[in-house]
Design a protein around this motif. Sequence first.
Motif, PDB file in Angstrom:
ATOM      1  N   UNK A   1       0.780  -1.132   0.013  1.00 47.20           N
ATOM      2  CA  UNK A   1       0.059  -0.006  -0.070  1.00 47.20           C
ATOM      3  C   UNK A   1       0.928   1.433  -0.051  1.00 47.20           C
ATOM      4  N   UNK A   2       1.783   1.246   0.780  1.00 43.53           N
ATOM      5  CA  UNK A   2       2.861   2.156   0.778  1.00 43.53           C
ATOM      6  C   UNK A   2       3.418   2.604  -0.550  1.00 43.53           C
ATOM      7  N   UNK A   3       4.016   1.447  -1.457  1.00 41.28           N
ATOM      8  CA  UNK A   3       4.755   1.438  -2.640  1.00 41.28           C
ATOM      9  C   UNK A   3       3.716   1.921  -3.783  1.00 41.28           C
ATOM     10  N   UNK A   4       2.496   1.774  -3.463  1.00 39.06           N
ATOM     11  CA  UNK A   4       1.345   2.134  -4.498  1.00 39.06           C
ATOM     12  C   UNK A   4       1.437   3.617  -4.593  1.00 39.06           C
ATOM     13  N   UNK A   5       1.326   4.357  -3.505  1.00 32.52           N
ATOM     14  CA  UNK A   5       1.496   5.734  -3.393  1.00 32.52           C
ATOM     15  C   UNK A   5       2.906   6.233  -3.797  1.00 32.52           C
ATOM     16  N   UNK A   6       3.807   5.618  -3.502  1.00 30.72           N
ATOM     17  CA  UNK A   6       5.439   6.012  -3.557  1.00 30.72           C
ATOM     18  C   UNK A   6       5.378   6.022  -5.113  1.00 30.72           C
ATOM     19  N   UNK A   7       4.975   5.044  -5.955  1.00 33.54           N
ATOM     20  CA  UNK A   7       5.269   4.833  -7.405  1.00 33.54           C
ATOM     21  C   UNK A   7       4.414   6.105  -8.062  1.00 33.54           C
ATOM     22  N   UNK A   8       3.161   6.509  -7.582  1.00 39.53           N
ATOM     23  CA  UNK A   8       2.479   7.553  -8.491  1.00 39.53           C
ATOM     24  C   UNK A   8       3.564   8.998  -8.011  1.00 39.53           C
ATOM     25  N   UNK A   9       3.805   8.873  -6.773  1.00 34.66           N
ATOM     26  CA  UNK A   9       4.663  10.016  -6.583  1.00 34.66           C
ATOM     27  C   UNK A   9       5.997  10.299  -7.350  1.00 34.66           C
ATOM     28  N   UNK A  10       6.857   9.273  -7.286  1.00 34.50           N
ATOM     29  CA  UNK A  10       8.101   9.207  -8.026  1.00 34.50           C
ATOM     30  C   UNK A  10       8.245   9.241  -9.565  1.00 34.50           C
ATOM     31  N   UNK A  11       7.177   8.587  -9.943  1.00 36.32           N
ATOM     32  CA  UNK A  11       7.247   8.291 -11.568  1.00 36.32           C
ATOM     33  C   UNK A  11       6.845   9.604 -12.254  1.00 36.32           C
TER      34      UNK A  11
ATOM     35  N   UNK B   1      -4.393  14.273  -1.726  1.00 38.35           N
ATOM     36  CA  UNK B   1      -4.077  15.737  -1.476  1.00 38.35           C
ATOM     37  C   UNK B   1      -2.416  15.763  -1.348  1.00 38.35           C
ATOM     38  N   UNK B   2      -1.730  14.833  -1.249  1.00 36.83           N
ATOM     39  CA  UNK B   2      -0.360  14.657  -0.952  1.00 36.83           C
ATOM     40  C   UNK B   2       0.299  14.577  -2.461  1.00 36.83           C
ATOM     41  N   UNK B   3      -0.568  14.124  -3.376  1.00 39.28           N
ATOM     42  CA  UNK B   3      -0.181  13.824  -4.624  1.00 39.28           C
ATOM     43  C   UNK B   3      -0.398  15.012  -5.693  1.00 39.28           C
ATOM     44  N   UNK B   4      -1.306  15.772  -5.477  1.00 37.27           N
ATOM     45  CA  UNK B   4      -1.870  16.755  -6.343  1.00 37.27           C
ATOM     46  C   UNK B   4      -2.054  18.179  -5.633  1.00 37.27           C
ATOM     47  N   UNK B   5      -1.449  19.150  -6.245  1.00 35.72           N
ATOM     48  CA  UNK B   5      -1.994  20.532  -5.514  1.00 35.72           C
ATOM     49  C   UNK B   5      -3.344  21.074  -5.801  1.00 35.72           C
ATOM     50  N   UNK B   6      -3.857  20.436  -6.935  1.00 34.95           N
ATOM     51  CA  UNK B   6      -5.080  20.771  -7.534  1.00 34.95           C
ATOM     52  C   UNK B   6      -6.366  20.315  -6.445  1.00 34.95           C
ATOM     53  N   UNK B   7      -7.287  21.109  -6.495  1.00 33.10           N
ATOM     54  CA  UNK B   7      -8.386  20.696  -5.427  1.00 33.10           C
ATOM     55  C   UNK B   7      -9.127  19.522  -6.172  1.00 33.10           C
ATOM     56  N   UNK B   8      -9.568  18.606  -5.023  1.00 39.66           N
ATOM     57  CA  UNK B   8     -10.230  17.311  -5.735  1.00 39.66           C
ATOM     58  C   UNK B   8     -11.756  17.367  -5.908  1.00 39.66           C
ATOM     59  N   UNK B   9     -12.078  16.719  -6.699  1.00 41.54           N
ATOM     60  CA  UNK B   9     -13.712  16.274  -6.695  1.00 41.54           C
ATOM     61  C   UNK B   9     -13.997  15.053  -6.533  1.00 41.54           C
ATOM     62  N   UNK B  10     -14.438  14.549  -5.602  1.00 33.72           N
ATOM     63  CA  UNK B  10     -14.707  13.273  -4.690  1.00 33.72           C
ATOM     64  C   UNK B  10     -15.937  13.063  -5.379  1.00 33.72           C
TER      65      UNK B  10
END
Length: 448
Positions: free
Chosen positions: A111-121, A203-212
């Motif tokens: 679960x950690x690596x899923x977010x890490x991949x999106x951030x680093x890639x 929110x940590x991955x993007x600075x744009x506002x979210x629409x849930x």
Amino acid sequence: MKRFIIEKSEDEFYSSHSGLALIGLCLNRYTSLAKRLGAVVAMKKGAIAHADVVRSYLGLLCLGKSDFEAISGFRQDRFFRESLGLKGVPAEPTLRQRLEDQAEVFRTIMNFCVTEFLQKSGALFSSLATGHVPLDIDVFTQDNSGTKKQGVSRTYAGIDGFAPIAAYLAQEGWLLEIEHREGSQHSQKDFIPFLARVLHKALALTAAPLLVRLDSAHDAWDTRIELAAHKRVDYVLKWNPRGQSKTLWHRRAFAEGTSSEPRPGKRIALLSVHDTHTWTDDSGVKQELSCRRVVRVIERTIDKKGQLLLEPDIVLEGWWSTLALPAEKIIALYQDHGTSEQFHSELKTDMDLERLPSGKFAVNSLVMSCAALAYNILRFIGQLGLLGDKTPVRHPAKRRRIKTVIQELMYLAARLIETGRRLRLRFSRHSGLSFEAFAGLYQRLAYG
């Protein structure tokens, strides 16, 4: 037609799945998976490392194989080992037993690596016309009828299986997190902790506002309170009109709202109302939350075939939202939420995750977490290599299906050649645009 002479080479090595070279690069460059698995308590001396076990299974998932028995066909495959950076390929009993023994620990790391991949890639998070990055959360079913696996029970779809919940970020459909659930578990049960986690990650991955965007199974004040607690978060939540009178809303909507008649015998009324909810928080302080509700009432006196109805057919729908947009645009934004159904299909069909491989619930939870990382890697490869002019796929698209990535890049045949201490992958002279896409991707991932 000429007959072929069937031969088997004694020394030449061919691979039908050269795309695993791209998977290995993504895992090594954009995740700390091997390092984190290496920190887990090791098995007895001489046993295959945890990292080799998990990366072997990730390789299977990226080829569209989820059953543990599939690893048997790769134990003597040198390319499989070299492409994923393995010292050894586990046997099927070893793979199954290791995932059972370390299920909870491995799942946390995955679960950690899923977010890490999106951030680093540097994954692209495309926004909507409103400037929001969509975050679509939805429950789907997996048919595991006829089995006695832990957690298999009757789902809302009327089948025996599981009902996991998934969160997809942006228009590309990045899989932020997936939580494995029993089939009979209600969508709202334990949903608030899941929502809080995925909002924190998004929110940590993007600075744009979210629409849930959520369906009516999550229509509860607890959901709206949790959403309101986060900055840069708007939402469109389908209203569940349980206990509501269609007749009263029909009268109110056509009296106070705006109405239209798209065809004879069909009228549509749109109405916006504001509701306020008051509650006492954990510290004893009274809080108040105001929400806008868009209500749509459809009245049909003539059906689409021109048949007059004895009584009007009334459909009552609604959406909670924090967006200051016309009702029509809010409804259109929610309708786009249906795209997440395609993402579910890619997981279940393209990656062979309809029927899960283990009888133990904890192991299947780990399998789904592994699938999230494999899914994002395949999506990333598809976005980089299969969009644009010089690709083997002809039709234009904003994203490529996982199935397309597997067919065009994962299962690209090549010959493995060893010269000195170097390994070469030699492709057919007829590989054409597939080779160009593969070579460009490999160059970027290995040296870019």
